[in-house]
Design a protein around this motif. Structure first.
Motif, PDB file in Angstrom:
ATOM      1  N   GLY A 165       0.823  -1.198   0.000  1.00  0.00           N
ATOM      2  CA  GLY A 165       0.000   0.000   0.000  1.00  0.00           C
ATOM      3  C   GLY A 165       0.859   1.251   0.000  1.00  0.00           C
ATOM      4  N   TYR A 166       0.500   2.200  -0.861  1.00  0.00           N
ATOM      5  CA  TYR A 166       1.165   3.498  -0.832  1.00  0.00           C
ATOM      6  C   TYR A 166       0.218   4.544  -1.389  1.00  0.00           C
ATOM      7  N   SER A 167       0.613   5.810  -1.236  1.00  0.00           N
ATOM      8  CA  SER A 167      -0.278   6.904  -1.606  1.00  0.00           C
ATOM      9  C   SER A 167      -0.225   7.181  -3.101  1.00  0.00           C
ATOM     10  N   ILE A 182       8.805   6.183  -6.762  1.00  0.00           N
ATOM     11  CA  ILE A 182       9.657   5.191  -6.107  1.00  0.00           C
ATOM     12  C   ILE A 182       9.260   3.771  -6.493  1.00  0.00           C
ATOM     13  N   PHE A 183       7.962   3.479  -6.556  1.00  0.00           N
ATOM     14  CA  PHE A 183       7.509   2.100  -6.688  1.00  0.00           C
ATOM     15  C   PHE A 183       7.177   1.687  -8.121  1.00  0.00           C
ATOM     16  N   TYR A 184       7.318   2.595  -9.059  1.00  0.00           N
ATOM     17  CA  TYR A 184       7.012   2.269 -10.462  1.00  0.00           C
ATOM     18  C   TYR A 184       7.718   0.990 -10.913  1.00  0.00           C
ATOM     19  N   ALA A 185       9.035   0.935 -10.742  1.00  0.00           N
ATOM     20  CA  ALA A 185       9.804  -0.199 -11.275  1.00  0.00           C
ATOM     21  C   ALA A 185       9.439  -1.500 -10.578  1.00  0.00           C
ATOM     22  N   LEU A 186       9.194  -1.448  -9.289  1.00  0.00           N
ATOM     23  CA  LEU A 186       8.835  -2.653  -8.537  1.00  0.00           C
ATOM     24  C   LEU A 186       7.480  -3.190  -9.002  1.00  0.00           C
ATOM     25  N   ILE A 187       6.510  -2.313  -9.165  1.00  0.00           N
ATOM     26  CA  ILE A 187       5.159  -2.732  -9.558  1.00  0.00           C
ATOM     27  C   ILE A 187       5.131  -3.231 -10.997  1.00  0.00           C
ATOM     28  N   HIS A 188       5.993  -2.688 -11.834  1.00  0.00           N
ATOM     29  CA  HIS A 188       5.968  -3.038 -13.257  1.00  0.00           C
ATOM     30  C   HIS A 188       7.021  -4.076 -13.639  1.00  0.00           C
ATOM     31  N   GLY A 189       7.588  -4.744 -12.644  1.00  0.00           N
ATOM     32  CA  GLY A 189       8.490  -5.854 -12.920  1.00  0.00           C
ATOM     33  C   GLY A 189       9.812  -5.466 -13.545  1.00  0.00           C
ATOM     34  N   LYS A 190      10.251  -4.242 -13.303  1.00  0.00           N
ATOM     35  CA  LYS A 190      11.510  -3.770 -13.877  1.00  0.00           C
ATOM     36  C   LYS A 190      12.724  -4.182 -13.046  1.00  0.00           C
ATOM     37  N   GLU A 209      -0.008  -3.426  -6.214  1.00  0.00           N
ATOM     38  CA  GLU A 209      -0.192  -2.092  -5.666  1.00  0.00           C
ATOM     39  C   GLU A 209      -1.580  -1.937  -5.042  1.00  0.00           C
ATOM     40  N   VAL A 210      -1.634  -1.200  -3.924  1.00  0.00           N
ATOM     41  CA  VAL A 210      -2.893  -0.774  -3.310  1.00  0.00           C
ATOM     42  C   VAL A 210      -2.715   0.712  -3.010  1.00  0.00           C
ATOM     43  N   LEU A 211      -3.329   1.569  -3.826  1.00  0.00           N
ATOM     44  CA  LEU A 211      -3.130   3.007  -3.689  1.00  0.00           C
ATOM     45  C   LEU A 211      -4.266   3.615  -2.879  1.00  0.00           C
ATOM     46  N   GLU A 212      -3.896   4.339  -1.823  1.00  0.00           N
ATOM     47  CA  GLU A 212      -4.886   4.927  -0.930  1.00  0.00           C
ATOM     48  C   GLU A 212      -4.313   6.178  -0.271  1.00  0.00           C
TER      49      GLU A 212
END
Length: 271
Positions: A4-6, A14-22, A31-34
């Motif tokens: 979870g992140y905002s 920061i989390f783009y590469a992690l979420i997109h398998g880079k 991802e859980v965006l809140e």
């Protein structure tokens, strides 16, 4: 594994590469965006294995969670602001704030004292309109509001980051990435390295994450979006470091002394 992140540009950058398998990760991350205060409250339920958190909330959650060294928000010149339509005293004022577990609210309580003002909790993006409309006397603003409050005809009354840095000489701890302790030390270390690698990838390819960032910041200008990232993503985001750890310990020591968070002997950081 859910993270979870905002929706704020610093987190999505920061989390783009992690979420997109880079970058390599111990397992796929969803991802859980809140809103950060929603994530704070969910953490009290242990809902997510990994979550962005306000340091103020982490003060209550040290039994079940541990902070990663990477991915957080600390720094200088990053403090929450108190704004109003014009100069006015804050004692007894109705002050809108983004949540009782946000670091912003903890800092204001440390400075002014609990009971010295009337808190009115609003989602962070509702605060400036409420102040401008006269629904409250002042507002405690965070995130990109730091850059846009003049557009609402508001004036800065107080910079809590300036107060903190003047008091302590330390950077201001705003938010951390927490891992549930039941994930185990080895898995948490792997996650920490994956988060660090995700930010390193974003630094190496700074334009690539911007489509993802803008998807959740479509009301912000490109200039404000990039200023937000420059302000809240820094060396402390790669590793909290000794100075960052000292800042977190100082924040918790002051909050514990005032009875605002409970003491806890568990290590603050994972690895």
């Amino acid at each position: 594994m859910k993270l979870g992140y905002s929706l704020c540009p610093n987190d999505t950058f920061i989390f783009y590469a992690l979420i997109h398998g880079k970058v390599p990760a111990p397992e796929p991350v969803e991802e859980v965006l809140e809103d950060v205060e929603t994530l704070n409250r969910w953490a009290f339920e242990g809902r997510l294995e990994l979550t962005k958190i306000s340091y103020a909330a982490y003060g209550h959650l040290r039994e079940g969670y541990v902070a990663l060294r990477a991915g957080g928000a600390l720094g200088r010149g990053v403090g929450p602001l108190v704004v109003a339509r014009g100069p006015r005293p804050l004692e007894g004022a109705r002050i809108a704030h983004p949540g009782r577990y946000t670091t912003a609210f903890l800092l204001l309580s440390l400075l002014l004292g609990e009971g010295a003002f009337e808190p009115v909790e609003l989602r962070y993006d509702r605060i400036m309109p409420a102040v401008a409309a006269g629904e409250v006397d002042a507002g405690l603003i965070i995130h990109e509001s730091r850059f846009t409050y003049p557009e609402h005809g508001l004036e800065k009354l107080l910079d809590l980051g300036e107060w903190w840095e003047g008091e302590t000489g330390l950077p201001l701890p705003l938010g951390a990435i927490l891992a549930r302790r039941d994930l185990g030390a080895a898995r948490i270390r792997e996650v920490n390295e994956a988060v660090r690698a995700s930010l390193a990838y974003a630094y190496a390819h700074p334009d690539e994450p911007m489509g993802y960032v803008r998807r959740y910041a479509d009301e912000l200008s490109d200039a404000v979006t990039r200023a937000h990232i420059r302000t809240y993503v820094n060396d402390f985001s790669l590793d909290v470091g000794a100075e960052g750890e000292a800042a977190v310990r100082e924040l918790f020591a002051r909050a514990e002394a005032r009875g605002l968070v409970p003491p806890n002997p568990n290590p603050l950081f994972c690895c």
